[in-house]
Scaffold this active site. Structure first.
Site, PDB file in Angstrom:
ATOM      1  N   ASP A 367       3.164  -6.039  21.310  1.00 44.97           N
ATOM      2  CA  ASP A 367       3.932  -5.977  20.068  1.00 44.97           C
ATOM      3  C   ASP A 367       4.554  -7.350  19.840  1.00 44.97           C
ATOM      4  O   ASP A 367       5.260  -7.875  20.715  1.00 44.97           O
ATOM      5  CB  ASP A 367       5.022  -4.901  20.205  1.00 44.97           C
ATOM      6  CG  ASP A 367       5.804  -4.682  18.918  1.00 44.97           C
ATOM      7  OD1 ASP A 367       5.708  -5.530  18.006  1.00 44.97           O
ATOM      8  OD2 ASP A 367       6.507  -3.662  18.823  1.00 44.97           O
ATOM      9  N   LYS A 435       2.382  -9.009  -2.975  1.00 47.08           N
ATOM     10  CA  LYS A 435       3.554  -8.138  -3.129  1.00 47.08           C
ATOM     11  C   LYS A 435       4.845  -8.843  -2.740  1.00 47.08           C
ATOM     12  O   LYS A 435       5.941  -8.310  -2.963  1.00 47.08           O
ATOM     13  CB  LYS A 435       3.361  -6.869  -2.300  1.00 47.08           C
ATOM     14  CG  LYS A 435       2.234  -5.982  -2.819  1.00 47.08           C
ATOM     15  CD  LYS A 435       2.001  -4.778  -1.923  1.00 47.08           C
ATOM     16  CE  LYS A 435       0.931  -3.873  -2.507  1.00 47.08           C
ATOM     17  NZ  LYS A 435      -0.378  -4.521  -2.632  1.00 47.08           N
ATOM     18  N   ASN A 474      -5.099  -7.554  -3.114  1.00 53.19           N
ATOM     19  CA  ASN A 474      -5.713  -6.452  -2.382  1.00 53.19           C
ATOM     20  C   ASN A 474      -7.082  -6.859  -1.853  1.00 53.19           C
ATOM     21  O   ASN A 474      -7.861  -7.509  -2.537  1.00 53.19           O
ATOM     22  CB  ASN A 474      -5.860  -5.238  -3.300  1.00 53.19           C
ATOM     23  CG  ASN A 474      -4.516  -4.735  -3.789  1.00 53.19           C
ATOM     24  OD1 ASN A 474      -3.845  -3.977  -3.116  1.00 53.19           O
ATOM     25  ND2 ASN A 474      -4.103  -5.182  -4.970  1.00 53.19           N
ATOM     26  N   GLY A 477     -12.010  -2.947   1.044  1.00 48.07           N
ATOM     27  CA  GLY A 477     -12.504  -2.406   2.302  1.00 48.07           C
ATOM     28  C   GLY A 477     -11.557  -2.535   3.471  1.00 48.07           C
ATOM     29  O   GLY A 477     -11.899  -2.129   4.581  1.00 48.07           O
ATOM     30  N   VAL A 482      -7.486   0.941  -1.311  1.00 44.73           N
ATOM     31  CA  VAL A 482      -7.801   1.984  -2.290  1.00 44.73           C
ATOM     32  C   VAL A 482      -9.282   2.352  -2.298  1.00 44.73           C
ATOM     33  O   VAL A 482      -9.629   3.520  -2.495  1.00 44.73           O
ATOM     34  CB  VAL A 482      -7.325   1.538  -3.690  1.00 44.73           C
ATOM     35  CG1 VAL A 482      -8.125   0.336  -4.188  1.00 44.73           C
ATOM     36  CG2 VAL A 482      -7.436   2.672  -4.689  1.00 44.73           C
ATOM     37  N   ARG A 567       4.305   5.774  -6.562  1.00 40.48           N
ATOM     38  CA  ARG A 567       4.940   6.010  -5.273  1.00 40.48           C
ATOM     39  C   ARG A 567       6.181   5.130  -5.136  1.00 40.48           C
ATOM     40  O   ARG A 567       6.337   4.148  -5.870  1.00 40.48           O
ATOM     41  CB  ARG A 567       3.954   5.710  -4.148  1.00 40.48           C
ATOM     42  CG  ARG A 567       2.718   6.590  -4.161  1.00 40.48           C
ATOM     43  CD  ARG A 567       1.700   6.139  -3.144  1.00 40.48           C
ATOM     44  NE  ARG A 567       1.206   4.797  -3.422  1.00 40.48           N
ATOM     45  CZ  ARG A 567       0.319   4.152  -2.677  1.00 40.48           C
ATOM     46  NH1 ARG A 567      -0.151   4.722  -1.590  1.00 40.48           N
ATOM     47  NH2 ARG A 567      -0.070   2.940  -2.994  1.00 40.48           N
TER      48      ARG A 567
END
Length: 646
Positions: A367, A435, A474, A477, A482, A567
């Site tokens: 991590d 984003k 985005n 794949g 999406v 969402r």
């Protein structure tokens, strides 16, 4: 009774197409009787022909019963001896033909010897003009038996091909160039492929009366004027590499409008007969969105990686694993791959060790928020390049667990960046997201905070590491994106769920995204945020509609489209640049540098200490409140944290 039931079932069920596999082979004695029948025909024909050829006025008497009996009996003996009736006629070969030749030849010779001997001994004439007669008999009997077998063989071949053609997809091949003709010929030459080439399709009007490979040439207007049923077509095969994107979009729109399936074939250069059938497949939405990829300056990239030590975090993910594959091509000395997902990490390890056995790999389950686990790697391997692709990225999940986003996206990035600075890594390349621009959710804001920290660290005293950020939209794949989600919904029969009919997104392919990361690693001077010219954004509704049609279904008829509402944290439009950002061009016209506002290292370090303490305490609201202080443009949308903006 059972027999009648079977007949009734056969008549009233099924597809009414004769299945050749249901036709049983005839018993061998029936084949022998058929051959005897053809021997009778050959004898009769020979007698008729001899009488017509005879110029003698004197009538010659001979007993036909003895002649027919002798020839038939001798023929049966040699048919049994050579087993001419034993082969399966529909599968006759040259060996079967040779057996017929020997049987008829031996019959003619033996009958001739017997007839001549009887005439010498007793003066009894069994056959008139025996030599010409037997020559004609030999030729005619062999030809009749051969033609019978040839007819049966061809009949089954034609029936089999007809059966196959009814089960195959009837397709047109787009184009009349050499590539298209070669692809069509390969399909025609391979009867096992599930495609039947009906003809060719072109925009040219001077070829509509011509034929290629015996197939007609259709013009575009014919497709536009007629329905799928009128054309008796199932789909169209295209060679994707032969067309520009705009041209392909135009054709595909027409085919989808006519409910025709769209298949794609490789170019002839990539064609291999052994796996040709596997390389023809349905056109995918990625094929329509894919643009010409960035051209990597291979020599510069190779110089940055050849015999160097490289770290890739998130190396088991979609982006990280593709970066790993591309970096491995440049023969680095060692590649260390860090990820906390156990199974994907094991799978990519198996793939890479098989593909690049000569490269030293180290796959580490860890991590990145645990600096005590990560620092020994920096100390041991002294990395030259660090590619930081590890992150939590799912917007709704992060909105529910903002403290986890801070531990990975913020603390993890801080650990890697500070260790890169401490151990004098040459270049640190961080993968960010669109984003992060005017974020409306915790995920985007956490990535923007990481961008600010990396940029601030660039200007600290004594730093020699070049910190570079790449920002893109985005990725087609990628895990959880999406398109794979829509594919699963379509395969399940629907419905396809979309949050809002007007939602719009930019898209790029995984290779494009990784090309950008590698390019940025070579061209960055330190502190830049590189953004990619992603072309025009696409409405998700249009994307879903095209995917449904490309899968051979009708939207809202076969597959329903359902709108579920935005969402938490989701916005209708994504951006790559903030309002107050200034862009600078680079030598690659597809890549720009975004000059976003920065923050002093001392200031953001204070913020980071506060927000990390809150994240460890699982104080969700406090975490988001501090995040909004770090990123003032962060305004929550459709989220419980909207109250913090008032």
């Amino acid at each position: 009774m059972n027999f009648r039931k079977k007949i009734r079932k056969k008549i009233y069920s099924g597809d009414n197409i004769m299945n050749l596999s249901d036709i049983r082979y005839l018993p061998r004695w029936i084949i022998l009787l058929i051959d005897v029948f053809f021997i009778f025909l050959a004898i009769s024909f020979s007698c008729y022909l001899i009488e017509k050829l005879s110029f003698s006025t004197q009538k010659v008497f001979y007993d036909g019963r003895y002649m027919y009996g002798l020839i038939v009996a001798t023929s049966v003996v040699f048919m049994v001896a050579f087993r001419t009736y034993a082969g399966i006629i529909r599968h006759s070969t040259f060996i079967d033909l040779f057996k017929l030749f020997l049987a008829t030849l031996c019959t003619a010779i033996v009958v001739g010897v017997i007839s001549f001997s009887v005439r010498i001994v007793s003066g009894f004439r069994m056959i008139h003009m025996s030599v010409p007669f037997l020559a004609i008999f030999f030729a005619s009997s062999f030809m009749l038996l051969f033609i019978f077998r040839l007819f049966v063989k061809e009949f089954f071949h034609i029936a089999r091909e007809f059966r196959r053609s009814t089960l195959k997809k009837r397709i047109l091949v787009l184009g009349i160039d050499e590539q298209s003709i070669a692809i069509a010929r390969a399909i025609l030459d391979n009867p096992n492929l599930p495609y039947h080439v009906v003809g060719f399709l072109t925009q040219r009007h001077d070829s509509k009366r011509a034929h290629l490979l015996g197939k007609p040439i259709f013009i575009k207007e014919k497709i536009e004027r007629n329905t799928k049923e009128d054309l008796a077509l199932d789909g169209v095969l295209i060679v994707k590499e032969m067309m520009a994107k705009n041209e392909m979009d135009s054709w595909v729109n027409l085919f989808l409008e006519k409910d025709l399936q769209v298949f794609k074939a490789p170019s002839v250069q990539k064609l291999r007969d052994s796996d040709f059938g596997m390389t023809i497949r349905n056109l995918q939405i990625e094929d329509l969105l894919n643009r010409k990829p960035i051209r990597i300056e291979n020599e510069e990239v190779k110089k940055r990686h050849y015999k160097k030590s490289v770290l890739i975090t998130g190396g088991a993910g979609s982006i990280g694993s593709e970066i790993l594959r591309q970096v491995a091509q440049f023969d680095p000395e060692v590649i260390v791959v860090v990820d906390q997902a156990e199974t994907p990490l094991y799978e990519i390890e198996l793939e890479m060790r098989k593909s690049y056995p000569h490269i030293q790999f180290k796959f580490v389950l860890a991590d990145i928020s645990n600096i005590h686990r990560i620092e020994p790697l920096f100390e041991k391997y002294r990395f030259s390049m660090v590619y930081h692709a590890a992150a939590y990225k799912h917007v709704p999940m992060i909105e529910e667990n903002p403290h986890e986003a801070i531990l990975v996206n913020v603390l993890g990035s801080r650990n890697l960046a500070t260790l890169s600075c401490k151990y004098k890594v040459n270049r640190f390349v961080m993968v960010s997201t669109d984003k992060a621009v005017k974020p409306t959710n915790v995920m985007g804001a956490s990535k923007r905070a990481a961008e600010l920290f990396v940029q601030a660290l660039q200007n600290t005293e004594g730093n020699i590491t070049k910190f570079i950020t790449t920002r893109f939209g985005n990725v087609l794949g990628s895990n959880g994106s999406v398109i794979p989600h829509f594919k699963k919904q379509i395969e399940a029969g629907g419905p396809v769920t979309i949050t809002h009919p007007d939602i719009v997104r930019y898209f790029m392919t995984i290779p494009e995204a990784c090309d950008l990361v590698l390019q940025a690693g070579t061209m960055g001077k330190g502190g830049e945020i590189f953004v990619f010219d992603m072309g025009e954004p696409m409405k998700i509704l249009d994307l879903a509609t095209r995917m449904i049609k490309l899968s051979g279904f009708e939207p809202n008829s076969d597959i329903k489209i359902v709108f579920t509402g935005l969402r938490p944290g989701e916005k209708l439009y994504e951006e790559l640049l903030s309002d107050d950002a200034k862009t600078m061009p680079t030598h690659n016209e597809k890549i720009m540098i975004s000059k976003d506002p920065t923050m002093a290292y001392e200031e953001i370090e204070v913020f980071f200490k506060r927000i990390i303490r809150s994240a460890f305490r699982r104080e969700k609201v406090e975490v988001v409140q501090i995040l909004k202080e770090i990123v003032p443009e962060f305004k929550s949308n459709n989220s419980i944290y909207e109250v913090l903006d008032k």
